[in-house]
Write a protein that holds these residues in place. Sequence first.
Motif, PDB file in Angstrom:
ATOM      1  N   PHE A 176     -34.717  27.333 -35.960  1.00 51.59           N
ATOM      2  CA  PHE A 176     -34.750  27.623 -34.529  1.00 51.59           C
ATOM      3  C   PHE A 176     -34.661  29.128 -34.292  1.00 51.59           C
ATOM      4  O   PHE A 176     -35.328  29.678 -33.431  1.00 51.59           O
ATOM      5  N   VAL A 177     -33.826  29.794 -35.108  1.00 55.28           N
ATOM      6  CA  VAL A 177     -33.607  31.225 -34.904  1.00 55.28           C
ATOM      7  C   VAL A 177     -34.841  32.042 -35.303  1.00 55.28           C
ATOM      8  O   VAL A 177     -35.138  33.060 -34.692  1.00 55.28           O
TER       9      VAL A 177
ATOM     10  N   ALA B 169     -30.325  36.325 -46.003  1.00 49.55           N
ATOM     11  CA  ALA B 169     -28.993  36.553 -45.454  1.00 49.55           C
ATOM     12  C   ALA B 169     -28.123  35.321 -45.663  1.00 49.55           C
ATOM     13  O   ALA B 169     -27.000  35.412 -46.156  1.00 49.55           O
ATOM     14  N   TRP B 170     -28.664  34.175 -45.353  1.00 49.72           N
ATOM     15  CA  TRP B 170     -27.826  32.985 -45.437  1.00 49.72           C
ATOM     16  C   TRP B 170     -27.612  32.588 -46.892  1.00 49.72           C
ATOM     17  O   TRP B 170     -26.540  32.113 -47.262  1.00 49.72           O
TER      18      TRP B 170
ATOM     19  N   LEU C 202     -35.952  37.058 -44.124  1.00 52.64           N
ATOM     20  CA  LEU C 202     -34.701  37.784 -43.948  1.00 52.64           C
ATOM     21  C   LEU C 202     -33.550  36.825 -43.679  1.00 52.64           C
ATOM     22  O   LEU C 202     -32.496  36.920 -44.298  1.00 52.64           O
ATOM     23  N   ALA C 203     -33.757  35.905 -42.748  1.00 49.83           N
ATOM     24  CA  ALA C 203     -32.673  34.990 -42.402  1.00 49.83           C
ATOM     25  C   ALA C 203     -32.282  34.167 -43.621  1.00 49.83           C
ATOM     26  O   ALA C 203     -31.100  33.903 -43.856  1.00 49.83           O
TER      27      ALA C 203
ATOM     28  N   ARG D  72     -39.905  30.794 -34.446  1.00 50.81           N
ATOM     29  CA  ARG D  72     -40.767  31.041 -33.301  1.00 50.81           C
ATOM     30  C   ARG D  72     -41.397  32.425 -33.393  1.00 50.81           C
ATOM     31  O   ARG D  72     -42.308  32.749 -32.660  1.00 50.81           O
ATOM     32  N   MET D  73     -40.839  33.237 -34.289  1.00 52.16           N
ATOM     33  CA  MET D  73     -41.418  34.558 -34.501  1.00 52.16           C
ATOM     34  C   MET D  73     -42.217  34.523 -35.786  1.00 52.16           C
ATOM     35  O   MET D  73     -41.933  33.754 -36.675  1.00 52.16           O
ATOM     36  N   SER D  74     -43.197  35.411 -35.872  1.00 50.52           N
ATOM     37  CA  SER D  74     -43.991  35.398 -37.091  1.00 50.52           C
ATOM     38  C   SER D  74     -43.381  36.375 -38.080  1.00 50.52           C
ATOM     39  O   SER D  74     -42.422  37.062 -37.776  1.00 50.52           O
ATOM     40  N   GLY D  75     -43.948  36.410 -39.259  1.00 50.55           N
ATOM     41  CA  GLY D  75     -43.646  37.477 -40.198  1.00 50.55           C
ATOM     42  C   GLY D  75     -42.352  37.344 -40.953  1.00 50.55           C
ATOM     43  O   GLY D  75     -42.119  36.328 -41.586  1.00 50.55           O
ATOM     44  N   HIS D  76     -41.517  38.331 -40.845  1.00 51.39           N
ATOM     45  CA  HIS D  76     -40.484  38.531 -41.852  1.00 51.39           C
ATOM     46  C   HIS D  76     -39.128  38.033 -41.446  1.00 51.39           C
ATOM     47  O   HIS D  76     -38.149  38.327 -42.082  1.00 51.39           O
ATOM     48  N   PHE D  77     -39.054  37.270 -40.391  1.00 58.87           N
ATOM     49  CA  PHE D  77     -37.743  36.860 -39.933  1.00 58.87           C
ATOM     50  C   PHE D  77     -37.213  35.699 -40.757  1.00 58.87           C
ATOM     51  O   PHE D  77     -36.022  35.651 -41.044  1.00 58.87           O
TER      52      PHE D  77
ATOM     53  N   LEU E 247     -31.457  27.580 -38.743  1.00 55.31           N
ATOM     54  CA  LEU E 247     -32.200  28.745 -39.229  1.00 55.31           C
ATOM     55  C   LEU E 247     -33.635  28.731 -38.696  1.00 55.31           C
ATOM     56  O   LEU E 247     -34.185  29.757 -38.329  1.00 55.31           O
TER      57      LEU E 247
END
Lengths: 594, 346
Positions: A107-108, A123-124, A119-120, A111-116, A105
């Motif tokens: 790794f996915v 979801a999981w 969300l991930a 590396r991006m900021s904010g809301h990922f 999770l």
Amino acid sequence: MSAGAPRSAFVRRWPVWATLAALAVAPAVVPQFYVTLLNYIGLYSLVALGLMLLTGVAGQTSFGQAAFVGVGAYATAILTTMFGWSPWLTLLIGLLATAAIAMMLGFVTLRMSGHFLPLATIAWGISLFYLFGTLPNLGGFTGLTGIPALSIFGFELRQERHFYYLIWAIALAALWGTHNLLDSRLGRAVRALKGSLTMAEAFGVDGAKLKSIVFLYAALLACVSGWLYAHLQRFVNPTPFSLTASIEYLFMAVVGGAGNVWGAVIGATLITLLKEVLQDFLPKLLGQTGQFEVIVFGILIVVLLQRAPDGLTPLVQRLLPRRRPADPAPAPALAHRAVAAATGRPLLEVLDATKEFGGLVAVNNLSFELRQGEILGLIGPNGAGKSTMFNLISGLLPLTRGNVRFNGETISGLAPYHIAARGLARTFQHVKLIGQMSVLDNVALGAFLRTRSGVAKACLKLDGDDEARVRYLAAQQIRRVGLGAQLHDAAGSLPLGKQRVVEIARALAADPALLLLDEPAAGLRYAEKQELANLLRQLQGEGMSILLVEHDMDFVMGLTHRLVVMDFGQKLAEGLPADIQRNPAVREAYLGAA
Amino acid sequence: MNLQIAALLAQDGLTNGAIYALLALALVLVFAVTRVVFVPQGEFVAFGALSLAALQNGAVPKTIWLLLAMAVIATILELVALARRRAAARAYMLAVAGWLVAPALVAALLWFAAPLKLALGWQVCLAILSVTAIGPLLYRIAIQPVAQGSVLVLLIVAVAVHFVLGGMGLLFFGAEGSRTPAFTDAMYQLGGINVSGQSLYVYGVSALAIGGLYWAFSQTLYGKALMATAFNRVGARLVGISPNFAGALTLTVAAALGAFSGVLIGPITTVYYDSGFLVGLKGFVGAIIGGLVSYPLAAAGALLIGLIESYASFWASQYKEVIVFTLIIPVLLWRSLKTRHHEEDQ
């Protein structure tokens, strides 16, 4: 140090000792009901502690903590009931499974900021909840029963009173370890993740990797809590691992506040008691059951956060005695980078550097070199592209075309933290300090790459030697730039000019071969500028090379060996300060047509 | 699976997707203007559908009591704030008119109109109106006092509000679900495939709503003010756009979109007081696929979620939610590999 110092440190920590003593005697004196409550508070504190670090300090919100608790609980439930494995082995399996999921999770998303990440994790978390409920063999939504009791050295922990000590031993160990971690080399970097990522990366912190580590740390704590939960209850079903539970963990972390590890305990206690009280008393009060608990609970959370957006810990801390930190004691110096004397060979070479933002060419085919041991000034009118050039060198921005070489090696295209490792340290035009952190800690962050202690060493406080050296070094650098009196002040409380100077001290703590200074004299008074110039001359005398972007002409003219003048992204002139002053093109660019 | 079934599933998926798209737009808008990840959006959906169901039975939606209570609280908060500022008398009158009288009028309208059992179209308007009026009050009471807080604090407040509204939903509408009648029973044959009039309604009305929003944001002054705030909060403030006004207006739009989605989804599936959360979450997922910044991408993401869900429920209905929420991970991976990100949070 006076002889009484150690004892008074002991005495000043009385709230901690009092809490520990109360926890130790509680099971013997309080009724069963409260033991149960305390057990749950301990379990929740473990999860909230990880979230406090991940969300409160590092700024990464996770809605999946309850799902990690579920992994720990279900791993042991399945393996002990179906295969008869030892609970201690299943703990290990649960931790491994959690680590694998968390790393995937992370790794996915990280590396991006904010809301990922939120969300991930939502979801999981939802997926896992439904999986627990629908997979055959897991007992569906009714759950799995018959989980064996834990036994330590043959002693079975069947009673809650006994299990209590295991829960709180683990919770307190986690509190201690996390407290140590926050106060370490990595801890300083973690505190920079929220809002100061750019700065941290310029001093060698790999932000995405560090976020993954913190996420993993929080997930593992949650997993341990789940393992304990399964063996306390001796029964699992999906409900405690739902998204709602994850949200409650977030409430605990946020209501507790991020300032201190005890915030997690305060948050867990408050939320647990609040729910207990509401479920217990509201129906009696209103004469009917219903959704009143959740309504009142929600309203109380809103009101609480409106009154105390930083959580409860700062309010509690205000009531407790404040400890004034001691100045760092002298310690052996850290290894110093070997720098050749002023040889005049090129140290930094910028070759045809071009940076385009869409259609705007901010830096256009610029080439210059900085020689070993010199102070080179990069000047030009506002908007000439100086700071952009700076960011191209330090790796903050990628080049559109061209090349930057340092010490004969191409560094363009490398991440900022890799460039930092090669001996470049910089300051920022817009000051980037961590406002709530002390000046000392801010400067110590500059030395991130000079010691190597990782998470395990930091948690177990085995990094004391390194830390003592770093802190003493940081204190020395702060005194060197003339801020010795402000060592323990919050960096954000200093006036802007002094904050710039703190930035210089932080860059010096990195022990760079090349110092990049972006408008260091802005906001300084005349005498302070003189001191700064003297300091820079002294550094140059010790073999350091300096690249200086500056507006103040007097400051630049008296200090630099050579100047590069930029205008509209291009090189207008290059040469000795005196020649530049007479250059008609430069005069025109600065003063308009003569 | 044959073409017939595939087409039917696609139709279902697009219908739900269109509704998720409306919610995704609302979420993107609220986040851009106020920085709140607006978790309670789903409650507006449930309130919209259930209010319509109540009106169908000639009953007054009990949300009007919430509306009145919130109006009183908001008015008190506003009057206290004005008194602290020593505002002029006119400001007090405006505050009472806007925060107390206007919501009270909406409640009164519902009270008198509900027993009349008006035509479906009017009932839809009343249901949407009653929910829309909650939007600005919610902003004033729950969010405005923490508007300067971190994204995290705003998020937690939003989650708490979601709990409160969810609890109220159970209180007002009970645990039983409701289904509202379809707008039309018409069926069309399109190249051998049955297309229901209801789904065409949903497509058309969603497209209209999205087009209307686009028009409002590009052509009207208030719409432009919201866009300006979303683009640059400080800059908008400097040119005289009050962030509180922008926030209240945004939540009004979000509440209207939510209630509207609820009215659309009511005939398709049975709506319970807590159904809104999952619906809203799927809208949120769509919005995230769009990166919470781009409106067309958010809408496309929402349609994608609708389609995935529809096909997943055909192949493995038990694992429908698992599939929908797990498939996000590869989408995120793709985004993560595509973007080289570097930005300062907050």
